[in-house]
Design a protein around this motif. Structure first.
Motif, PDB file in Angstrom:
ATOM      1  N   HIS A  44       0.791  -1.139   0.131  1.00 31.42           N
ATOM      2  CA  HIS A  44      -0.265   0.290   0.344  1.00 31.42           C
ATOM      3  C   HIS A  44       0.676   1.093  -0.133  1.00 31.42           C
ATOM      4  N   SER A  45       0.615   1.868  -0.780  1.00 33.42           N
ATOM      5  CA  SER A  45       1.511   2.960  -1.418  1.00 33.42           C
ATOM      6  C   SER A  45       1.126   4.051  -0.416  1.00 33.42           C
ATOM      7  N   THR A  46       2.142   5.759  -0.159  1.00 28.56           N
ATOM      8  CA  THR A  46       2.574   6.095   0.758  1.00 28.56           C
ATOM      9  C   THR A  46       0.514   7.011   0.062  1.00 28.56           C
ATOM     10  N   GLN A  48      -1.785   6.178  -0.955  1.00 26.43           N
ATOM     11  CA  GLN A  48      -2.509   5.506  -0.819  1.00 26.43           C
ATOM     12  C   GLN A  48      -3.443   5.649   0.892  1.00 26.43           C
ATOM     13  N   TRP A  49      -2.364   5.428   1.999  1.00 23.33           N
ATOM     14  CA  TRP A  49      -2.671   5.117   2.466  1.00 23.33           C
ATOM     15  C   TRP A  49      -3.009   7.139   3.057  1.00 23.33           C
ATOM     16  N   GLY A  50      -2.690   7.689   2.400  1.00 25.90           N
ATOM     17  CA  GLY A  50      -3.008   9.176   2.917  1.00 25.90           C
ATOM     18  C   GLY A  50      -1.547  10.032   3.391  1.00 25.90           C
ATOM     19  N   ALA A  51      -0.536   9.923   2.696  1.00 28.44           N
ATOM     20  CA  ALA A  51       0.694  10.301   3.478  1.00 28.44           C
ATOM     21  C   ALA A  51       1.027  11.742   3.159  1.00 28.44           C
ATOM     22  N   ARG A  52       1.730  12.373   3.585  1.00 22.80           N
ATOM     23  CA  ARG A  52       2.307  14.117   3.665  1.00 22.80           C
ATOM     24  C   ARG A  52       3.065  14.245   2.848  1.00 22.80           C
ATOM     25  N   PRO A  53       3.635  15.036   2.112  1.00 21.80           N
ATOM     26  CA  PRO A  53       4.233  14.821   1.536  1.00 21.80           C
ATOM     27  C   PRO A  53       5.866  15.385   2.021  1.00 21.80           C
ATOM     28  N   PRO A  54       7.317  14.923   1.971  1.00 17.82           N
ATOM     29  CA  PRO A  54       8.640  15.297   2.557  1.00 17.82           C
ATOM     30  C   PRO A  54       8.853  16.616   2.988  1.00 17.82           C
ATOM     31  N   SER A  55       9.272  16.533   3.566  1.00 21.39           N
ATOM     32  CA  SER A  55       9.718  18.326   4.335  1.00 21.39           C
ATOM     33  C   SER A  55      10.842  18.248   3.492  1.00 21.39           C
ATOM     34  N   GLU A  56      11.699  17.671   2.960  1.00 22.66           N
ATOM     35  CA  GLU A  56      12.744  17.716   2.460  1.00 22.66           C
ATOM     36  C   GLU A  56      13.029  16.932   1.727  1.00 22.66           C
ATOM     37  N   PRO A  57      13.826  16.751   0.759  1.00 23.76           N
ATOM     38  CA  PRO A  57      14.549  15.889  -0.549  1.00 23.76           C
ATOM     39  C   PRO A  57      14.569  14.851   0.069  1.00 23.76           C
ATOM     40  N   LEU A  58      14.619  13.478   0.063  1.00 21.43           N
ATOM     41  CA  LEU A  58      15.090  12.168   0.029  1.00 21.43           C
ATOM     42  C   LEU A  58      16.440  11.670  -0.831  1.00 21.43           C
ATOM     43  N   THR A  59      17.470  11.190  -0.076  1.00 20.20           N
ATOM     44  CA  THR A  59      18.707  10.656  -0.108  1.00 20.20           C
ATOM     45  C   THR A  59      18.251   9.330  -1.105  1.00 20.20           C
ATOM     46  N   ARG A 121       8.471   5.681   4.031  1.00 24.89           N
ATOM     47  CA  ARG A 121       8.869   6.853   3.316  1.00 24.89           C
ATOM     48  C   ARG A 121       9.431   6.737   1.578  1.00 24.89           C
ATOM     49  N   HIS A 122       8.789   7.498   1.241  1.00 30.03           N
ATOM     50  CA  HIS A 122       8.556   7.257  -0.468  1.00 30.03           C
ATOM     51  C   HIS A 122       9.236   7.926  -1.108  1.00 30.03           C
ATOM     52  N   GLY A 123       9.504   6.857  -1.909  1.00 28.65           N
ATOM     53  CA  GLY A 123       9.590   5.847  -3.204  1.00 28.65           C
ATOM     54  C   GLY A 123      10.079   4.669  -3.095  1.00 28.65           C
ATOM     55  N   SER A 124      10.110   4.439  -2.084  1.00 32.03           N
ATOM     56  CA  SER A 124      10.344   3.109  -1.222  1.00 32.03           C
ATOM     57  C   SER A 124      10.060   1.736  -2.066  1.00 32.03           C
ATOM     58  N   ILE A 125       8.957   1.986  -3.273  1.00 29.19           N
ATOM     59  CA  ILE A 125       8.289   1.176  -3.224  1.00 29.19           C
ATOM     60  C   ILE A 125       8.898   0.965  -4.529  1.00 29.19           C
ATOM     61  N   SER A 126       8.839   1.880  -5.046  1.00 27.87           N
ATOM     62  CA  SER A 126       9.720   1.915  -7.166  1.00 27.87           C
ATOM     63  C   SER A 126      10.872   1.696  -6.748  1.00 27.87           C
ATOM     64  N   LYS A 127      11.879   2.184  -5.751  1.00 25.61           N
ATOM     65  CA  LYS A 127      13.432   1.436  -5.644  1.00 25.61           C
ATOM     66  C   LYS A 127      13.157  -0.044  -5.841  1.00 25.61           C
ATOM     67  N   LEU A 128      12.112  -0.304  -4.319  1.00 27.92           N
ATOM     68  CA  LEU A 128      12.362  -2.119  -4.769  1.00 27.92           C
ATOM     69  C   LEU A 128      12.262  -2.662  -5.725  1.00 27.92           C
ATOM     70  N   ARG A 129      11.183  -2.186  -6.725  1.00 32.75           N
ATOM     71  CA  ARG A 129      10.708  -2.401  -8.197  1.00 32.75           C
ATOM     72  C   ARG A 129      11.968  -2.672  -8.862  1.00 32.75           C
ATOM     73  N   GLY A 130      12.705  -1.659  -8.561  1.00 33.37           N
ATOM     74  CA  GLY A 130      14.518  -1.634  -9.626  1.00 33.37           C
ATOM     75  C   GLY A 130      15.153  -2.527  -8.897  1.00 33.37           C
TER      76      GLY A 130
END
Length: 358
Positions: A44-46, A48-59, A121-130
């Motif tokens: 279930h992605s960020t 889908q559960w209604g996450a807030r946008p990150p407050s800073e760029p993620l690495t 953490r935002h982007g974790s699913i897409s990175k996992l799929r890569g």
């Protein structure tokens, strides 16, 4: 005799349904190649559960993670097993972590007591799929944050085991992470392996050897061999009680309270001095090897109590704790050895001891 066609996970999971350390660095070895593919579980992605946008760029870490770190949220176990509750949990965790200045949820994934697996953490699913990079987390200190995937598990597991739905999802997620990133099943650790914390709770931490074995089974690997843990001042739980019982077996008057305090440290140092070991007050492989006592039917004493408590309290195998190694304890030991794919002889030698306390 158990049905040998039943998987180790099936045997162990029965104990979960019925019932629900030490800081310091851990040496991380190289991963193994050629893992069997494990399918992606429902994630279930960020969004889908209604996450807030990150407050800073993620690495983005430009390489694969080397290991997995298991956590618990230390929140209530008295919650609904619904998707709505899972989404509420994910939002609450994110809010708390962002209030600490972490920019987003610290961990890459979160699992609810109902078994819902959510992107943390935002982007974790897409990175996992890569399968080649991952989002750096903030969950286990340096250097673990830049080398590992963190998984939060809803609940408090200091005194009870997680429910079956959560364990099944944790198993499926870990297996998929290992297959996507080429992580060996033996490289699944607990938060306390890297920082001075009780996380992920004594009960969940004690289940990690079984989790590694179950993941290995899914990936077609040999189960990782049991190893001696390193335990020192500040640790607590059943493993510490085992040390205290074994010190008493050796002739000390150590209090058996499950807390590795100054008294236990002093007794460990005295034992190490008597055995010609390095005197550091830390129970590592060499000290464990001299502490444990090979035990089988007919034995009695404090070491037998340690075995019985490990079986009963940490491994979900009902065993009377009376210090007498009778037929009931022999049956329990054989059941444990079967679950761990050990030689099934009812004798608690060094390998079975390692599996019990590891």
């Amino acid at each position: 005799m158990p049905d040998m066609s039943i998987s180790r996970r099936g045997l162990m999971r029965g104990g979960i349904v019925v019932s629900a350390a030490a800081a310091g660095a851990t040496v991380i070895g190289t991963t193994t190649a050629a893992l069997a593919a494990a399918p992606e579980p429902s994630l279930h992605s960020t969004a889908q559960w209604g996450a807030r946008p990150p407050s800073e760029p993620l690495t983005t870490v430009p390489n694969r993670p080397s290991y997995i770190v298991v956590h618990h949220t230390a929140t209530s176990n008295d919650v609904a097993n619904t998707q709505a509750q899972a989404y509420t949990l994910a939002r609450n965790v994110q809010s708390w972590h962002m209030s600490q200045g972490w920019g987003d949820s610290g961990q890459q994934f979160t699992i609810s007591r109902g078994g819902y697996i959510m992107e943390g953490r935002h982007g974790s699913i897409s990175k996992l799929r890569g399968g080649t990079t991952f989002i750096r987390g903030i969950h286990a200190g340096a250097p673990a944050n830049g080398e590992s995937i963190g998984i939060e598990n809803e609940g408090l597991y200091t005194g009870v085991q997680p429910p079956g739905a959560l364990y099944d999802s944790l198993l499926n997620l870990c297996a998929h992470l290992c297959s996507q990133y080429g992580i060996a099943a033996s490289k699944i650790f607990g938060h306390r392996d890297f920082m001075a914390t009780q996380c992920p709770g004594d009960k969940l931490y004690a289940m990690l050897p079984q989790l590694r074995a179950d993941v290995a089974e899914k990936l077609g690997q040999q189960p990782p061999p049991p190893t001696w843990p390193t335990v020192k001042k500040g640790a607590s739980g059943e493993r510490v009680r085992s040390i205290q019982y074994l010190l008493r077996q050796a002739g000390d008057t150590t209090a058996v309270d499950g807390a590795f305090g100054p008294g236990t440290e002093t007794d460990v140092r005295e034992f190490q001095t008597a055995k010609g070991l390095t005197v550091d007050g830390v129970v590592g492989p060499q000290t464990w090897a001299r502490l444990v006592v090979v035990s089988k039917q007919g034995a009695s004493g404090e070491a037998v109590k340690a075995i019985q408590r490990q079986l009963n309290n940490n491994h979900g195998i009902s065993t009377t704790v009376d210090g007498a190694f009778g037929p009931g304890t022999t049956t329990s030991v054989r059941t444990f050895q079967t679950r761990r794919s050990l030689v099934v002889d009812g004798v608690v030698g060094p390998i079975t001891w390692q599996a019990l306390v590891g």
